[in-house]
Design an enzyme around this catalytic site. Structure first.
Site, short mmCIF file in Angstrom:
data_model
loop_
_atom_site.label_atom_id
_atom_site.label_comp_id
_atom_site.label_asym_id
_atom_site.label_seq_id
_atom_site.Cartn_x
_atom_site.Cartn_y
_atom_site.Cartn_z
N ASN A 132 10.11 2.30 35.86
CA ASN A 132 10.10 1.34 35.02
C ASN A 132 11.47 0.95 34.60
O ASN A 132 11.78 1.76 33.60
CB ASN A 132 8.89 1.09 34.03
CG ASN A 132 9.22 0.05 32.85
OD1 ASN A 132 9.85 -1.00 33.26
ND2 ASN A 132 7.99 0.18 32.18
N ARG A 146 7.80 -1.12 38.77
CA ARG A 146 7.31 -2.01 37.57
C ARG A 146 8.03 -3.21 37.80
O ARG A 146 9.58 -2.79 37.61
CB ARG A 146 6.99 -1.54 36.36
CG ARG A 146 6.69 -2.74 35.41
CD ARG A 146 6.57 -2.29 34.01
NE ARG A 146 6.06 -3.30 32.88
CZ ARG A 146 6.42 -3.45 31.73
NH1 ARG A 146 7.04 -2.71 31.25
NH2 ARG A 146 5.84 -4.49 31.35
N HIS A 168 1.89 -8.50 30.92
CA HIS A 168 0.97 -7.51 30.64
C HIS A 168 -0.18 -7.27 31.83
O HIS A 168 -1.18 -6.82 31.41
CB HIS A 168 0.33 -7.21 29.28
CG HIS A 168 1.24 -7.27 28.23
ND1 HIS A 168 1.08 -7.90 26.93
CD2 HIS A 168 2.28 -6.49 27.98
CE1 HIS A 168 1.99 -7.77 26.19
NE2 HIS A 168 2.72 -6.67 26.60
N ARG A 199 8.16 -10.99 17.63
CA ARG A 199 8.05 -12.26 18.14
C ARG A 199 7.04 -13.28 17.55
O ARG A 199 5.93 -12.84 16.98
CB ARG A 199 7.45 -12.22 19.64
CG ARG A 199 8.48 -11.62 20.57
CD ARG A 199 8.08 -11.80 22.12
NE ARG A 199 8.76 -10.77 22.91
CZ ARG A 199 8.20 -9.95 23.52
NH1 ARG A 199 6.63 -9.73 23.60
NH2 ARG A 199 8.62 -8.87 24.43
N GLU A 203 -0.61 1.85 32.06
CA GLU A 203 -0.03 0.84 33.18
C GLU A 203 0.60 1.75 34.46
O GLU A 203 0.62 1.37 35.38
CB GLU A 203 1.12 -0.05 32.64
CG GLU A 203 0.46 -0.79 31.78
CD GLU A 203 1.47 -1.67 30.76
OE1 GLU A 203 1.71 -0.89 29.69
OE2 GLU A 203 1.81 -2.82 31.04
#
Ligand code: AMP
Length: 398
Positions: free
Chosen positions: A7, A90, A179, A240, A383
């Site tokens: 990743n 990823r 996601h 956020r 993940e």
């Protein structure tokens, strides 16, 4: 099979070497400060953690350092690179090109590049990682697993914004969602835990971490999700804002004499839990401050929970029902209070929480009572394992 999962960020590279048969990682680590100075943190189960501060001028140097440490006679876990059967990368944005994971080819690389406009901070960094691995391991098969791919099944009515259609046609402005690897993985785990085929189930997955998103998964296919063209839409997150009236952007710009880029920076990095509480983006800090009576931290917690409840309600409506609600990621997996708060607002659906099970941590657990009409679960996301599994599936079907 042994799958190396990578990743790659703009100045970092996370890795895990996973044994797909046992589903456990053999080694994992993180290279940081690539291009600045460099530090590699490496860990192997049962061994002391290892930190190497050798310079990492480029991502290729970081990949080299990872391969070197994985094959190191003392700190490593494999004797040669031949033992790595494949690399799974990823990638954040696959645009409309990719609705599933694919094996790397020149055409795939080109299309990931074409999506860079939509994820300028992530896709170029992901590509650097892929190219570095291709150079250093030219004969090892590689896959790319996209954060957006799982959401490509969303129907048009869910992904279109109410803006001129030409913006969608010309610039690809639509909702993509993120996601996806986590939502896909967790919804499949829920079906497994329920002992029912995923095709028969309506599942709502709440991925609540520093970034948060919720998905409606009907029959194993995503039909709606809360993040949009970028990860800014939807939930109130660590920093956020999530959903807001777009006119606010212009209003803040005028009031604070800021450019649009500066306002967007505030909405991405200084809003959410951090913005409301004024103290921290970290949920644990919000919990402890609100326990001590901090009103702004309480307000942040309440707004965070309320947004989740609203989205779940809207996804029950979108799917015309729900069989299971799952919580995952840092907050969703670990915090019983947020699960209890959210689920107690959904009693009208027939969700009954089992307080003892809800207090458990760390494992997959059904947190609703046996007679609860809608079942609820806490499911640790993984993940990296999901990327490894998708990579193995691609190789087996190649
Ligand atoms: P993630 O982005 O999935 O790594 O999640 C990060 C978020 O999870 C941060 O806001 C953490 O405060 C939160 N988190 C991690 N552990 C816990 C915990 N035990 N209780 C509450 N929140 C937690």
């Amino acid at each position: 099979m042994k799958i190396l999962v990578i990743n790659c960020g703009s100045s970092s590279l996370k890795y895990q070497l996973i044994d797909s048969e046992t589903e456990h990682y053999l080694a994992k680590g993180l290279c940081e400060r690539i291009g600045i100075d460099g530090v590699l943190n490496h860990s192997v189960p049962g061994k002391d953690k290892f930190v190497d501060e050798s310079p990492l001028p480029t991502h290729k140097d970081a990949v080299s350092a990872v391969l070197k440490i994985l094959t190191d006679p003392e700190k490593g876990v494999i004797s040669s690179l031949e033992e790595i059967d494949a690399v799974g990368h990823r990638v954040v944005h696959g645009g409309e090109y990719f609705s599933k994971a694919v094996l790397v080819s020149d055409d795939v690389i080109e299309k990931i590049g074409l999506c860079s406009d939509l994820a300028p901070l992530h896709n170029p960094a992901n590509l650097i990682g892929i190219n570095a691995c291709r150079e250093l391991m030219p004969n090892t098969p590689m896959s790319v697993v996209f954060d957006t791919a799982f959401h490509q099944t969303m129907p048009r009515k869910a992904y279109l914004y109410g803006i001129p259609y030409s913006y969608y046609e010309e610039y690809g402005i639509r909702r993509y969602g993120f996601h996806g690897t986590s939502h896909n993985y967790v919804s499949h785990r829920v079906a497994k835990l329920m002992g029912r085929p995923i095709e028969d189930l309506k599942i709502i997955v709440c991925h609540l971490g520093n970034g948060s998103s919720i998905s409606a998964v009907d029959g194993g296919k995503c039909v709606d999700t809360s993040m949009g063209m970028t990860p800014l839409e939807g939930m109130i997150m660590g920093t956020r804002s999530g959903d807001l009236d777009p006119a606010i952007v212009q209003y803040i710009a005028k009031k604070e004499n800021m450019s649009i880029d500066q306002v967007l920076d505030v909405l991405n990095k200084k809003s959410g839990l951090l913005g409301i509480s004024g103290t921290s983006s970290d949920f644990r800090d919000i919990l402890s401050a609100s326990e001590q009576g901090d009103e702004r931290a309480k307000a942040a917690f309440e707004a965070f929970a309320y947004r989740i409840v609203k989205y779940i309600g809207s996804y029950v409506a979108a799917m015309n029902g729900v069989d299971a609600i799952a919580f995952t990621a840092g907050i969703g997996e670990n915090n019983s209070l947020i699960r209890e708060t959210v689920l107690s607002s959904l009693a009208y659906l027939g969700v009954k929480v089992d307080p003892e099970k809800n207090a458990l941590r760390g494992d997959e657990v059904m947190i609703s009572t046996e007679d609860s009409v809608v079942k609820a679960f806490a499911v640790p996301t993984n993940e990296e394992l999901a990327i490894a599994q998708e990579t193995v599936a691609l190789l087996q079907n190649a």
